[in-house]
Design an enzyme around this catalytic site. Structure first.
Site, PDB file in Angstrom:
ATOM      1  CG  ASP A  74      -1.904   1.155   1.234  1.00  0.00           C
ATOM      2  OD1 ASP A  74      -1.645   2.167   0.556  1.00  0.00           O
ATOM      3  OD2 ASP A  74      -2.929   1.045   1.924  1.00  0.00           O
ATOM      4  CE1 TYR A 174     -10.043  10.561 -12.960  1.00  0.00           C
ATOM      5  CE2 TYR A 174      -9.657  12.426 -14.434  1.00  0.00           C
ATOM      6  CZ  TYR A 174      -9.610  11.059 -14.181  1.00  0.00           C
ATOM      7  OH  TYR A 174      -9.126  10.204 -15.149  1.00  0.00           O
ATOM      8  CE  LYS A 178      -6.165  10.336 -12.927  1.00  0.00           C
ATOM      9  NZ  LYS A 178      -5.321   9.151 -12.600  1.00  0.00           N
TER      10      LYS A 178
END
Length: 304
Positions: A74, A174, A178
């Site tokens: 992780d 989002y 990005k």
């Protein structure tokens, strides 16, 4: 089989499925030793709740001709990442390529939902999965990578810098995730340059990931049948296409010319001459630019 990367050691962080898996397997086909990390294993699934496992990816790397090593990690847990890099140092003594492809936030993203309506917990989790994971991994891995000039970091994202700066991407969370990865490649390139190493931001086009193929009810073998439902799917590409882009960068002795840049699988195919599995050479981002130049909206997320 192309053996251009024989003797090289790569870490593909986030190699369980999709782009990460495609990159890992193509690196194996080029002869590299590839440490494949992810949270989805044969013992348990991650929050993505999909069947692909990191062990399967490593096995595919080995079948392709390299050496695949699966490690459950992780990347939000710094101590586990530190232990991973210490293992690579102990077993291989070097790291030539770091691919930061960690994501896993698809179930959390709400499409076209303003920041004040989007789940705050899910939005902040998106940022942690997309940005913190990359920073934690680079923090621990780059001291080993810079010990040998020529090291390469590939930051995988969705969208070129040019596109992400000019377009709204799904939601504030989002969008920020990005675009931040584009910037991470730029900043790491600046920090790596004195050590003779480089960093690049790389985006696939419309990806024929496992989930996308399932969504259209097709396989990689008959994917063109999906164009009956969605004609734009003709510009799609397999995860192997981005993998071949990474191999081309890693094998290029003049790879420093790309350092700090944002590029795409399609653009690199035009430069290096590689093709997708079916022999095609799709260039999704150029296609989107052509559509936009005609005055029609072409948000790339609608094509992914």
């Amino acid at each position: 089989m192309n053996r251009t990367l024989e003797g090289k050691v790569a870490l593909v962080a986030g190699a369980t499925r999709g782009t990460g898996r495609g990159i890992a397997v193509e690196l194996g086909a080029a002869g590299a030793t590839v440490y494949c990390t992810g949270r989805s294993t044969r013992r348990r699934r991650s929050e993505m709740n999909r069947p692909e496992t990191v062990e399967e990816t490593a096995e595919r790397v080995t079948r392709a001709g390299g050496q695949g090593i699966a490690v459950e990690v992780d990347h939000l847990e710094p101590e586990r990442v530190r232990a991973l890099v210490e293992r690579i140092r102990r077993e291989r003594g070097r790291l030539d390529l770091l691919v930061n492809d960690i994501w896993g936030a698809d179930p959390l993203a709400e499409w076209n939902v303003p920041v004040w309506k989007h789940s705050l917990d899910d939005g902040l989790r998106i940022l942690r999965l997309a940005i913190d994971t990359h920073l934690i991994t680079s923090h621990h891995a780059l001291p080993l990578l810079i010990e040998n000039p020529g090291g390469l970091v590939v930051e995988v994202t969705d969208g070129t810098l040019e596109h992400n700066l000019a377009n709204y991407r799904l939601s504030a969370f989002y969008d920020l995730a990005k675009l931040s990865v584009n910037r991470l490649a730029f900043t790491q390139a600046h920090e790596l340059r004195p050590h003779g190493c480089c960093a690049v931001s790389l985006t696939p086009g419309w990806l024929r990931s496992e989930s996308m193929l399932e969504n259209f009810g097709v396989t990689e073998e008959n994917w063109r049948d999906a164009t009956a439902k969605q004609p734009h799917f003709v510009i799609s590409e397999s995860p192997s296409y981005t993998g071949r882009a990474v191999v081309a960068l890693a094998a290029d002795e003049d790879r420093m010319r790309w350092s700090g840049q944002s590029t795409s699988s399609g653009r690199l195919a035009q430069v290096y001459g590689f093709t997708d599995l079916d022999g095609s050479r799709p260039d999704a981002w150029r296609y989107i630019e052509e559509v936009e130049s005609k005055g029609r909206p072409a948000d790339a997320t609608g094509y992914r």
